[in-house]
Design an enzyme around this catalytic site. Sequence first.
Site, PDB file in Angstrom:
ATOM      1  N   ASP A  13     -13.821  59.324  21.228  1.00  0.00           N
ATOM      2  CA  ASP A  13     -13.292  59.267  19.861  1.00  0.00           C
ATOM      3  C   ASP A  13     -13.094  60.648  19.242  1.00  0.00           C
ATOM      4  O   ASP A  13     -13.212  60.817  18.018  1.00  0.00           O
ATOM      5  CB  ASP A  13     -14.210  58.418  18.953  1.00  0.00           C
ATOM      6  N   GLY A  40     -10.080  53.250  22.667  1.00  0.00           N
ATOM      7  CA  GLY A  40      -9.289  52.924  21.483  1.00  0.00           C
ATOM      8  C   GLY A  40      -8.736  54.217  20.935  1.00  0.00           C
ATOM      9  O   GLY A  40      -9.483  55.045  20.412  1.00  0.00           O
TER      10      GLY A  40
HETATM   11  P1  GDP Z   1      -9.740  58.884  20.509  1.00  0.00           P
HETATM   12  O1  GDP Z   1     -10.432  57.699  21.087  1.00  0.00           O
HETATM   13  O2  GDP Z   1     -10.271  60.171  21.040  1.00  0.00           O
HETATM   14  O3  GDP Z   1      -8.244  58.815  20.614  1.00  0.00           O
HETATM   15  O4  GDP Z   1     -10.093  58.873  18.950  1.00  0.00           O
HETATM   16  P2  GDP Z   1     -10.048  57.583  17.979  1.00  0.00           P
HETATM   17  O5  GDP Z   1      -8.637  57.276  17.664  1.00  0.00           O
HETATM   18  O6  GDP Z   1     -10.910  56.502  18.498  1.00  0.00           O
HETATM   19  O7  GDP Z   1     -10.803  58.163  16.718  1.00  0.00           O
HETATM   20  C1  GDP Z   1     -10.341  59.272  16.012  1.00  0.00           C
HETATM   21  C2  GDP Z   1     -10.106  58.865  14.566  1.00  0.00           C
HETATM   22  O8  GDP Z   1      -9.912  60.022  13.785  1.00  0.00           O
HETATM   23  C3  GDP Z   1      -8.842  58.041  14.383  1.00  0.00           C
HETATM   24  O9  GDP Z   1      -9.036  57.160  13.306  1.00  0.00           O
HETATM   25  C4  GDP Z   1      -7.782  59.092  14.040  1.00  0.00           C
HETATM   26  O10 GDP Z   1      -6.711  58.562  13.256  1.00  0.00           O
HETATM   27  C5  GDP Z   1      -8.590  60.055  13.233  1.00  0.00           C
HETATM   28  N1  GDP Z   1      -8.182  61.469  13.331  1.00  0.00           N
HETATM   29  C6  GDP Z   1      -7.705  62.140  14.417  1.00  0.00           C
HETATM   30  N2  GDP Z   1      -7.559  63.456  14.116  1.00  0.00           N
HETATM   31  C7  GDP Z   1      -7.963  63.614  12.843  1.00  0.00           C
HETATM   32  C8  GDP Z   1      -8.086  64.737  11.982  1.00  0.00           C
HETATM   33  O11 GDP Z   1      -7.812  65.868  12.331  1.00  0.00           O
HETATM   34  N3  GDP Z   1      -8.575  64.506  10.725  1.00  0.00           N
HETATM   35  C9  GDP Z   1      -8.911  63.265  10.280  1.00  0.00           C
HETATM   36  N4  GDP Z   1      -9.371  63.130   9.052  1.00  0.00           N
HETATM   37  N5  GDP Z   1      -8.798  62.175  11.076  1.00  0.00           N
HETATM   38  C10 GDP Z   1      -8.357  62.350  12.339  1.00  0.00           C
HETATM   39  P1  IMO Z   2     -12.237  56.412  23.627  1.00  0.00           P
HETATM   40  O1  IMO Z   2     -11.266  56.535  24.788  1.00  0.00           O
HETATM   41  C1  IMO Z   2     -16.360  56.041  22.299  1.00  0.00           C
HETATM   42  C2  IMO Z   2     -19.121  53.872  24.890  1.00  0.00           C
HETATM   43  C3  IMO Z   2     -19.666  52.554  24.395  1.00  0.00           C
HETATM   44  C4  IMO Z   2     -21.027  52.553  25.046  1.00  0.00           C
HETATM   45  C5  IMO Z   2     -20.741  53.192  26.410  1.00  0.00           C
HETATM   46  C6  IMO Z   2     -20.494  52.189  27.526  1.00  0.00           C
HETATM   47  O2  IMO Z   2     -11.721  55.670  22.473  1.00  0.00           O
HETATM   48  O3  IMO Z   2     -12.828  57.743  23.300  1.00  0.00           O
HETATM   49  P2  IMO Z   2     -18.480  50.554  28.133  1.00  0.00           P
HETATM   50  O4  IMO Z   2     -17.800  49.513  27.334  1.00  0.00           O
HETATM   51  O5  IMO Z   2     -17.592  51.620  28.636  1.00  0.00           O
HETATM   52  O6  IMO Z   2     -19.331  49.969  29.222  1.00  0.00           O
HETATM   53  O7  IMO Z   2     -19.517  51.227  27.112  1.00  0.00           O
HETATM   54  O8  IMO Z   2     -19.578  53.976  26.226  1.00  0.00           O
HETATM   55  N1  IMO Z   2     -17.641  53.975  24.916  1.00  0.00           N
HETATM   56  C7  IMO Z   2     -16.939  54.696  24.047  1.00  0.00           C
HETATM   57  N2  IMO Z   2     -17.324  55.402  22.962  1.00  0.00           N
HETATM   58  N3  IMO Z   2     -15.069  56.040  22.661  1.00  0.00           N
HETATM   59  C8  IMO Z   2     -14.658  55.371  23.763  1.00  0.00           C
HETATM   60  O9  IMO Z   2     -13.397  55.455  24.242  1.00  0.00           O
HETATM   61  C9  IMO Z   2     -15.610  54.617  24.484  1.00  0.00           C
HETATM   62  N4  IMO Z   2     -15.545  53.821  25.578  1.00  0.00           N
HETATM   63  C10 IMO Z   2     -16.803  53.447  25.837  1.00  0.00           C
HETATM   64  O10 IMO Z   2     -19.757  52.517  22.998  1.00  0.00           O
HETATM   65  O11 IMO Z   2     -21.882  53.413  24.355  1.00  0.00           O
HETATM   66 MG    MG Z   3     -11.459  55.993  20.474  1.00  0.00          MG
END
Ligand code: GDP
Ligand code: IMO
Ligand code: MG
Length: 445
Positions: A13, A40
């Site tokens: 994330d 996600g």
């Molecule tokens: P990913 O899994 O690494 O693609 O990250 P996610 O999408 O799960 O989580 C990142 C969250 O932060 C999302 O809700 C993005 O829309 C948001 N986001 C990404 N870059 C920035 C940023 O520079 N500033 C802020 N405020 N939000 C961001």
């Molecule tokens: P993105 O690509 C954050 C975490 C789960 C749990 C552990 C194992 O969005 O960064 P799993 O379902 O893979 O067996 O869960 O890994 N986890 C993530 N945490 N971002 C993700 O993906 C994750 N995918 C799995 O929360 O702790």
């Molecule tokens: Mg994510």
Amino acid sequence: MYVDVLVGLQWGDEGKGKVVHVLAQEYDIVARFQGGPNAGHTIFPDASDQPLILHHIPSGIVHPHTIAFLGAGMVIDPIILREELRRLEERGIPWQNRIIIDARAHLILPTHRLLDRLSEQAKGARRIGSTLRGIGPVHMDKTGRNGLPIGIAHTRDFHNQYAYLRDKHLRLAKAIHPEAFAQTQANHPGIDPAEEQQWFAAIHDLLDSIQIVNGPYWLDTHLNRHQHRILVEGAQGTLLDNLFGTYPYVTSSRTLATAVCAELGIHFRMIRHVYGVAKAYVTRVGEGPFPTECALPDQEWLREKGGEYGSTTGRPRRCGWLDLVALRYAVMLNAVHGLFLTKIDVLSGRESLPLAIAYQHKTSGKQSREFPVHLQEWLPIYEECPGWDRLFVAPQTLHPSVRQYIQRIEEATGVPVLALSTGPEKEAWMPLRELASLPAQSGIF
Ligand code: GDP
Ligand code: IMO
Ligand code: MG
């Protein structure tokens, strides 16, 4: 022509989706090499303020000239993938003839999800906090040589192989947690027939509309004959890597840039740059040690300001201060050339910001700059960095404290911060260095 790799450097994330959205316009192909619907990745593809959350499909799909490649190392839930395609359509993003899957990518069965849930329930306090998408069980089958690669869905024997595996899963589920399993059997024996039917229908639709290929040959042709540029989008993050992450609180795939070649089926000489994505602070969703996790008022401040709720499960993310020891470990493991620092905007409005710069052993008092194997036995040592009330003091001029924060990261990791992400939208982006000026990974470019 070349492959650039982008991976998360923390516990997932980090904003990988957003960064890929920015970078992918310079590439012909965007590829995923591991993970599945546990990921996600959130992007804002159009002028609306509606996010698009992708689970299997790389975020570069929003650029109409790109092709999305789902590599051999991925695990695929056909129902979720079909739903993702529907959402793309809803947002006016054409995907026909633009999505390719390696025939070796493994299918997640409905019973993989059942096993994930029951195994977490049985573990009780020792649960991983998995996304319950069946990731652990599908990888068990994959390495145990019992899995179903998507390519065999074309064959006549598919239904038999499916039924054999499903029945085995049901016996296993009963053994893992007899009471919880009995509850699932209240309405029907075995697996819900409606869910099973939906699963087969989703596979049928995917086979009809998506090209399933022999991945290494497809990639070789596109790289060498068509001279295409590929951006690889990691899922999860370095500290969730199945081997070098905070085991057992990790995912089941290898998340490091060094796994890209093995999981996609490309040659390591094709890799040009490795980019790392790090949040300006740290979050973790799920269980497991998190040394810089902050106490309540700060925890809530970061969560609310950063909107830190899981993209896949909606769970509140645990929040903490930037850990430079962990970041340096991640840069080393991935051979990162440069960093993208995201969510720096979230940190505005504090007098000072703690940065973890070393670890101290809880009983011996020994200090170390290594990221420990037994993380639970260590505590972080912090230094304070001055905070800032706003990111910019003039257009394109960063507040001096922001510059100091960046400099501290560069000193600790030994690699440059290439750009800042200052908001969720694609436009909230401040480049700091030319990407083309980075040295390449291998000598051939
Ligand atoms: P990913 O899994 O690494 O693609 O990250 P996610 O999408 O799960 O989580 C990142 C969250 O932060 C999302 O809700 C993005 O829309 C948001 N986001 C990404 N870059 C920035 C940023 O520079 N500033 C802020 N405020 N939000 C961001
Ligand atoms: P993105 O690509 C954050 C975490 C789960 C749990 C552990 C194992 O969005 O960064 P799993 O379902 O893979 O067996 O869960 O890994 N986890 C993530 N945490 N971002 C993700 O993906 C994750 N995918 C799995 O929360 O702790
Ligand atoms: Mg994510």
